[in-house]
Design a protein around this motif. Structure first.
Motif, PDB file in Angstrom:
ATOM      1  N   ALA A   1      41.689  41.082  40.625  1.00 33.07           N
ATOM      2  CA  ALA A   1      42.366  42.162  39.911  1.00 33.07           C
ATOM      3  C   ALA A   1      41.349  43.236  39.551  1.00 33.07           C
ATOM      4  CB  ALA A   1      43.040  41.629  38.650  1.00 33.07           C
ATOM      5  N   GLY A   2      41.664  44.471  39.899  1.00 30.56           N
ATOM      6  CA  GLY A   2      40.773  45.576  39.582  1.00 30.56           C
ATOM      7  C   GLY A   2      40.285  46.277  40.826  1.00 30.56           C
ATOM      8  N   GLU A   3      38.986  46.530  40.875  1.00 29.77           N
ATOM      9  CA  GLU A   3      38.379  47.283  41.971  1.00 29.77           C
ATOM     10  C   GLU A   3      37.134  46.570  42.490  1.00 29.77           C
ATOM     11  OE1 GLU A   3      37.511  51.208  40.546  1.00 29.77           O
ATOM     12  OE2 GLU A   3      39.590  51.561  39.929  1.00 29.77           O
ATOM     13  N   ILE A   4      36.990  46.603  43.823  1.00 29.92           N
ATOM     14  CA  ILE A   4      35.777  46.073  44.451  1.00 29.92           C
ATOM     15  C   ILE A   4      35.130  47.219  45.208  1.00 29.92           C
ATOM     16  CG2 ILE A   4      34.758  44.361  45.985  1.00 29.92           C
ATOM     17  CD1 ILE A   4      37.320  42.717  45.711  1.00 29.92           C
ATOM     18  N   ASP A   5      33.877  47.483  44.867  1.00 28.61           N
ATOM     19  CA  ASP A   5      33.124  48.528  45.574  1.00 28.61           C
ATOM     20  C   ASP A   5      31.686  48.045  45.758  1.00 28.61           C
ATOM     21  OD1 ASP A   5      31.772  48.961  43.145  1.00 28.61           O
ATOM     22  OD2 ASP A   5      32.880  50.784  42.689  1.00 28.61           O
ATOM     23  N   ALA A   6      30.831  48.933  46.210  1.00 27.37           N
ATOM     24  CA  ALA A   6      29.444  48.562  46.500  1.00 27.37           C
ATOM     25  C   ALA A   6      28.717  48.019  45.275  1.00 27.37           C
ATOM     26  CB  ALA A   6      28.693  49.761  47.070  1.00 27.37           C
ATOM     27  N   SER A   7      29.137  48.416  44.082  1.00 25.22           N
ATOM     28  CA  SER A   7      28.433  47.970  42.878  1.00 25.22           C
ATOM     29  C   SER A   7      28.713  46.515  42.512  1.00 25.22           C
ATOM     30  CB  SER A   7      28.812  48.864  41.680  1.00 25.22           C
ATOM     31  OG  SER A   7      30.146  48.619  41.267  1.00 25.22           O
ATOM     32  N   ASN A   8      29.829  45.949  42.979  1.00 23.86           N
ATOM     33  CA  ASN A   8      30.151  44.580  42.586  1.00 23.86           C
ATOM     34  C   ASN A   8      30.555  43.674  43.750  1.00 23.86           C
ATOM     35  OD1 ASN A   8      32.726  45.514  43.146  1.00 23.86           O
ATOM     36  ND2 ASN A   8      33.529  45.201  41.089  1.00 23.86           N
ATOM     37  N   ALA A   9      30.548  44.179  44.975  1.00 23.69           N
ATOM     38  CA  ALA A   9      30.996  43.391  46.131  1.00 23.69           C
ATOM     39  C   ALA A   9      30.174  42.118  46.326  1.00 23.69           C
ATOM     40  CB  ALA A   9      30.964  44.242  47.396  1.00 23.69           C
ATOM     41  N   ALA A  10      28.869  42.196  46.144  1.00 16.12           N
ATOM     42  CA  ALA A  10      28.029  41.003  46.336  1.00 16.12           C
ATOM     43  C   ALA A  10      28.367  39.927  45.312  1.00 16.12           C
ATOM     44  CB  ALA A  10      26.552  41.377  46.244  1.00 16.12           C
ATOM     45  N   GLU A  11      28.562  40.317  44.070  1.00 15.96           N
ATOM     46  CA  GLU A  11      28.902  39.333  43.035  1.00 15.96           C
ATOM     47  C   GLU A  11      30.294  38.750  43.258  1.00 15.96           C
ATOM     48  OE1 GLU A  11      28.385  36.615  40.341  1.00 15.96           O
ATOM     49  OE2 GLU A  11      26.785  37.999  40.875  1.00 15.96           O
ATOM     50  N   VAL A  12      31.226  39.572  43.712  1.00 11.50           N
ATOM     51  CA  VAL A  12      32.561  39.055  44.054  1.00 11.50           C
ATOM     52  C   VAL A  12      32.427  38.039  45.191  1.00 11.50           C
ATOM     53  CG1 VAL A  12      34.805  39.663  45.058  1.00 11.50           C
ATOM     54  CG2 VAL A  12      33.844  41.049  43.205  1.00 11.50           C
ATOM     55  N   GLY A  13      31.608  38.347  46.176  1.00  8.74           N
ATOM     56  CA  GLY A  13      31.368  37.403  47.272  1.00  8.74           C
ATOM     57  C   GLY A  13      30.806  36.080  46.779  1.00  8.74           C
ATOM     58  N   ARG A  14      29.885  36.132  45.825  1.00 13.25           N
ATOM     59  CA  ARG A  14      29.323  34.887  45.265  1.00 13.25           C
ATOM     60  C   ARG A  14      30.387  34.111  44.490  1.00 13.25           C
ATOM     61  NH1 ARG A  14      24.728  38.214  45.208  1.00 13.25           N
ATOM     62  NH2 ARG A  14      25.156  39.138  43.163  1.00 13.25           N
ATOM     63  N   ALA A  15      31.249  34.814  43.775  1.00 12.35           N
ATOM     64  CA  ALA A  15      32.329  34.151  43.037  1.00 12.35           C
ATOM     65  C   ALA A  15      33.295  33.466  44.003  1.00 12.35           C
ATOM     66  CB  ALA A  15      33.076  35.156  42.161  1.00 12.35           C
ATOM     67  N   LEU A  16      33.607  34.133  45.101  1.00 10.95           N
ATOM     68  CA  LEU A  16      34.485  33.537  46.105  1.00 10.95           C
ATOM     69  C   LEU A  16      33.832  32.303  46.735  1.00 10.95           C
ATOM     70  CD1 LEU A  16      35.837  36.782  47.801  1.00 10.95           C
ATOM     71  CD2 LEU A  16      37.071  35.257  46.223  1.00 10.95           C
ATOM     72  N   ALA A  17      32.528  32.375  46.965  1.00 10.79           N
ATOM     73  CA  ALA A  17      31.807  31.224  47.521  1.00 10.79           C
ATOM     74  C   ALA A  17      31.879  30.027  46.568  1.00 10.79           C
ATOM     75  CB  ALA A  17      30.358  31.594  47.816  1.00 10.79           C
ATOM     76  N   ARG A  18      31.804  30.280  45.253  1.00  6.83           N
ATOM     77  CA  ARG A  18      31.932  29.190  44.279  1.00  6.83           C
ATOM     78  C   ARG A  18      33.320  28.559  44.362  1.00  6.83           C
ATOM     79  NH1 ARG A  18      28.942  32.842  41.255  1.00  6.83           N
ATOM     80  NH2 ARG A  18      30.733  33.570  40.051  1.00  6.83           N
ATOM     81  N   ALA A  19      34.339  29.382  44.556  1.00  5.21           N
ATOM     82  CA  ALA A  19      35.693  28.858  44.698  1.00  5.21           C
ATOM     83  C   ALA A  19      35.791  27.960  45.925  1.00  5.21           C
ATOM     84  CB  ALA A  19      36.705  29.999  44.791  1.00  5.21           C
ATOM     85  N   ARG A  20      35.140  28.368  47.009  1.00  4.36           N
ATOM     86  CA  ARG A  20      35.173  27.578  48.251  1.00  4.36           C
ATOM     87  C   ARG A  20      34.467  26.232  48.073  1.00  4.36           C
ATOM     88  NH1 ARG A  20      38.194  28.800  52.097  1.00  4.36           N
ATOM     89  NH2 ARG A  20      37.306  30.798  52.641  1.00  4.36           N
ATOM     90  N   GLN A  21      33.454  26.164  47.216  1.00  6.77           N
ATOM     91  CA  GLN A  21      32.770  24.892  46.954  1.00  6.77           C
ATOM     92  C   GLN A  21      33.689  23.906  46.247  1.00  6.77           C
ATOM     93  OE1 GLN A  21      29.363  26.191  44.745  1.00  6.77           O
ATOM     94  NE2 GLN A  21      28.169  26.631  46.575  1.00  6.77           N
ATOM     95  N   ILE A  22      34.646  24.417  45.487  1.00  8.39           N
ATOM     96  CA  ILE A  22      35.574  23.571  44.746  1.00  8.39           C
ATOM     97  C   ILE A  22      36.734  23.123  45.629  1.00  8.39           C
ATOM     98  CG2 ILE A  22      37.190  23.533  42.789  1.00  8.39           C
ATOM     99  CD1 ILE A  22      35.230  25.636  41.487  1.00  8.39           C
TER     100      ILE A  22
END
Length: 117
Positions: free
Chosen positions: A44-65
């Motif tokens: 929810a919200g916006e994904i741009d160059a300033s937060n895309a890497a952190e969003v990617g890391r959050a998604l990777a954590r979800a995949r580990q679960i």
């Protein structure tokens, strides 16, 4: 959408869904709900160059679960090229169903030749 990976580490059948915050910043919030089916990750919200890497890391954590992920993007108001790249990378890494894609994002994904199901 990518369908890959065998096996599943989901919640037991009949379990009550639980929601967990994976990431939040000034622009975007990433949550994961885990129930009896695949985990649902909501953006929810916006994904741009300033937060895309952190969003990617959050998604990777979800995949580990959970190896099976429903990625609900209904709450995304804006996604730039960096955001699309982060989402594409995540979807290529395992079984992911893209859900509730807003019309403006559907058009962008079609232009990028992203297979929509």
């Amino acid at each position: 959408m990518t369908a890959a990976g065998a096996g599943r580490r989901g919640a037991p059948a009949g379990a009550v869904p639980s929601c967990h915050l994976l990431h939040a910043d000034d622009l975007v919030r990433v949550t994961r709900t885990r129930g009896s089916g695949p985990s649902v990750v909501r953006l929810a919200g916006e994904i741009d160059a300033s937060n895309a890497a952190e969003v990617g890391r959050a998604l990777a954590r979800a995949r580990q679960i959970d190896e099976l992920i429903v990625l609900d993007v209904a709450g995304l108001a804006f996604v730039d090229v960096a955001g699309v790249r982060a989402l594409a990378r995540f979807c290529r890494e395992g079984w992911t169903r893209l859900d509730n894609v807003p019309p403006r994002m559907t058009r962008l994904l079609r232009v990028l030749n992203w297979p929509l199901v």
